[in-house]
Enzyme design. Structure first.
Site, PDB file in Angstrom:
ATOM      1  N   ASN A 199       0.848  -1.178   0.000  1.00 35.86           N
ATOM      2  CA  ASN A 199       0.000   0.000   0.000  1.00 35.86           C
ATOM      3  C   ASN A 199       0.890   1.237   0.000  1.00 35.86           C
ATOM      4  O   ASN A 199       2.114   1.136   0.077  1.00 35.86           O
ATOM      5  CB  ASN A 199      -0.991  -0.019   1.167  1.00 35.86           C
ATOM      6  CG  ASN A 199      -0.312   0.001   2.531  1.00 35.86           C
ATOM      7  OD1 ASN A 199       0.711   0.661   2.725  1.00 35.86           O
ATOM      8  ND2 ASN A 199      -0.884  -0.712   3.485  1.00 35.86           N
ATOM      9  N   MET A 200       0.293   2.401  -0.097  1.00 35.64           N
ATOM     10  CA  MET A 200       1.081   3.623  -0.268  1.00 35.64           C
ATOM     11  C   MET A 200       1.981   3.878   0.936  1.00 35.64           C
ATOM     12  O   MET A 200       3.140   4.288   0.780  1.00 35.64           O
ATOM     13  CB  MET A 200       0.143   4.810  -0.490  1.00 35.64           C
ATOM     14  CG  MET A 200       0.847   6.064  -0.964  1.00 35.64           C
ATOM     15  SD  MET A 200       1.626   5.824  -2.582  1.00 35.64           S
ATOM     16  CE  MET A 200       2.101   7.495  -2.989  1.00 35.64           C
ATOM     17  N   SER A 201       1.471   3.628   2.126  1.00 34.97           N
ATOM     18  CA  SER A 201       2.272   3.833   3.328  1.00 34.97           C
ATOM     19  C   SER A 201       3.468   2.898   3.347  1.00 34.97           C
ATOM     20  O   SER A 201       4.601   3.309   3.654  1.00 34.97           O
ATOM     21  CB  SER A 201       1.401   3.604   4.577  1.00 34.97           C
ATOM     22  OG  SER A 201       2.172   3.694   5.739  1.00 34.97           O
ATOM     23  N   ASP A 267      -6.199  -7.986   1.796  1.00 33.24           N
ATOM     24  CA  ASP A 267      -6.265  -9.440   1.580  1.00 33.24           C
ATOM     25  C   ASP A 267      -7.160  -9.769   0.392  1.00 33.24           C
ATOM     26  O   ASP A 267      -6.864 -10.663  -0.398  1.00 33.24           O
ATOM     27  CB  ASP A 267      -6.820 -10.132   2.832  1.00 33.24           C
ATOM     28  CG  ASP A 267      -5.940  -9.944   4.055  1.00 33.24           C
ATOM     29  OD1 ASP A 267      -4.735  -9.698   3.882  1.00 33.24           O
ATOM     30  OD2 ASP A 267      -6.464 -10.039   5.178  1.00 33.24           O
TER      31      ASP A 267
END
Length: 477
Positions: A199-201, A267
């Site tokens: 994800n971006m983080s 998921d």
């Protein structure tokens, strides 16, 4: 248009951190006399497979044949209570479990306290499996690998995949594609995988902060080459997802809707994506399925799954694969690609506070002027400045969600200024459309569009229908 393939004969193996998610739910009616915290009177409890086990449930819910490999806790050689519950729940979904039991350790468990559909507290019971001998795990993977179409590594940084490199090497030897849902600050163990899905983080933990679309692309391509990956898919929450491969970047905006709970959405994405890879879909098409699946699951409470029926119905509503809510930079990039393909882009703007029949007929007419229709929407602050106190009735997220759901609308983008002139000057559509009693000279952004060789068209709203009139009728003014 993407179609939902059958996953009935698809075989997938998932290896990773297995967890049990426990939910305790009840009403809150008072504050504890012992501390300033709410008292929850528990009247319901539930246990669900989480982590890599939730990826397995998601894949099984879509019809695949699923093998799950991971580490669980044990006492005196016997599975602990959490592991037994996991096996029972997973078996009920048709998942074949290949658990390695580690004596003296506990199966990772997360306990959530809920009230009125809100999460009040989460308690984590876990110890890292990083130092545990992985030889039994590797043997179980090797025994099954030759019978599967795709391998998923679901890493939650709990230690099960501390030697992911050896599993990737086994898969490459068996010519099985590897999809990795990564964690941590060192991705070197994922070298050689087909695809990773941070994800971006998580991506910014590895590559540093990202301040623009071009910077994201540059850093993603650098990481892809550094790790010898075929693809990187960055999931970006409300900004959708972006795929980086050897060819052109591919962006999919989020399918706008109100988010109820993001638990387990990643998921769902990795399970759907991996199944798409397994049945031979082009990766862009697999991303479309995963994006749609994520839009469904965030509307449910807790770790949830998507059924083939739900996913099939969702993709039937997709007019264009890359349609949805975008920010300005993503929109400009997409418009340039479309124009390079000879597509005619139409753009209009407005508040669209309470969508009514006049809006719908206007947007349908505007869409017929070209191949794609963009709607720029005033944000909440600009609506208040234009319309006065009490407006908007619906916030910008809800207004954009409704617009994005219309068949006539392809892209929705917010803007904060009183007029969209700066945005239009940046996007430069082929046709700019405005409804109302205007002259071409009065339309914001019209001069820039004409100077660029485009057209400006004025259309009239349906008579007798307006948001203001609807509000007055409701309030009796």
């Amino acid at each position: 248009m993407v179609h939902l393939p059958s996953f009935q004969n698809t075989r997938i193996m998932i290896v990773g951190d297995i967890m049990l998610d426990r939910y305790y739910s009840g009403d809150t009616g008072r504050i504890s006399p012992e501390a300033p915290v709410p008292v929850v009177k528990v009247n319901d409890h539930e246990a669900r497979p989480g982590g890599a086990a939730n990826v397995a449930i998601n894949a099984a819910s879509l019809g695949a044949q699923v093998h799950l490999v991971g580490l669980c806790g044990a006492r005196e050689g016997a599975a602990d209570e959490a592991a037994k519950i996991l096996e029972e729940r997973l078996s009920a979904h048709g998942v074949t479990c290949h658990f390695a039991f580690v004596d003296g350790m506990d199966t990772i468990t997360k306990l959530r306290v809920m009230s009125r559909n809100q999460q009040l507290l989460r308690l984590d019971f876990e110890e890292s499996f990083a130092q545990v001998d992985k030889s039994v795990l590797t043997q179980q993977v090797a025994a099954v690998l030759g019978d599967v179409d795709v391998l998923v590594l679901s890493d939650y940084a709990k230690g099960t995949l501390s030697d992911a490199a050896s599993l990737i090497a086994l898969a490459k030897q068996a010519q099985v594609p590897v999809v990795v849902d990564p964690k941590g600050t060192d991705y070197s163990g994922y070298r050689g995988a087909m695809l990773i899905t941070p994800n971006m983080s998580e991506f910014q933990q590895i590559q540093g902060s990202v301040n623009s679309e071009s910077e994201l692309s540059t850093k993603a391509q650098a990481l892809r080459e550094q790790l010898a990956l075929e693809h990187i898919l960055v999931t970006r929450s409300e900004h959708g997802m972006s795929l980086f491969s050897q060819g052109p970047d591919y962006h999919l905006p989020a399918k706008a809707k109100e988010v109820y709970d993001v638990t387990g959405a990643g998921d769902t994405v990795v399970a759907t994506l991996a199944l798409g890879v397994a049945v031979g879909l082009e990766l862009n098409q697999a991303c479309v399925l995963a994006n749609q699946a994520a839009s469904i699951v965030v509307g449910k409470l807790g770790t949830s799954t998507v059924s083939p029926t739900e996913l099939s119905l969702a993709i039937q509503d997709v007019v264009h694969e890359d349609s949805g809510v975008m920010n300005a930079e993503q929109l400009v990039y997409t418009v340039r690609q479309l124009q390079a393909q000879g597509k005619k882009v139409v753009m209009t703007n407005g508040c669209f506070d309470i969508l009514h029949a006049g809006h719908v007929s206007y947007l349908q007419a505007a869409a017929k002027l070209g191949d794609r229709l963009i709607v720029a929407v005033n944000d909440d602050a600009s609506v208040t400045r234009l319309k006065g106190a009490g407006r908007p009735v619906n916030n910008v997220s809800r207004r954009m969600a409704v617009l994005a759901g219309l068949g006539a609308v392809d892209f929705v983008v917010p803007f904060g200024e009183d007029t969209p002139q700066a945005l239009i000057a940046e996007v430069l559509p082929d046709i700019l459309v405005k409804g109302g009693d205007y002259t071409v000279e009065q339309i914001a952004g019209g001069a820039e569009v004409i100077a660029n060789g485009g057209e400006v068209k004025i259309m009239h709203f349906e008579e007798g229908v307006s948001t203001t009139a609807i509000i007055k009728q409701i309030t009796g003014e």
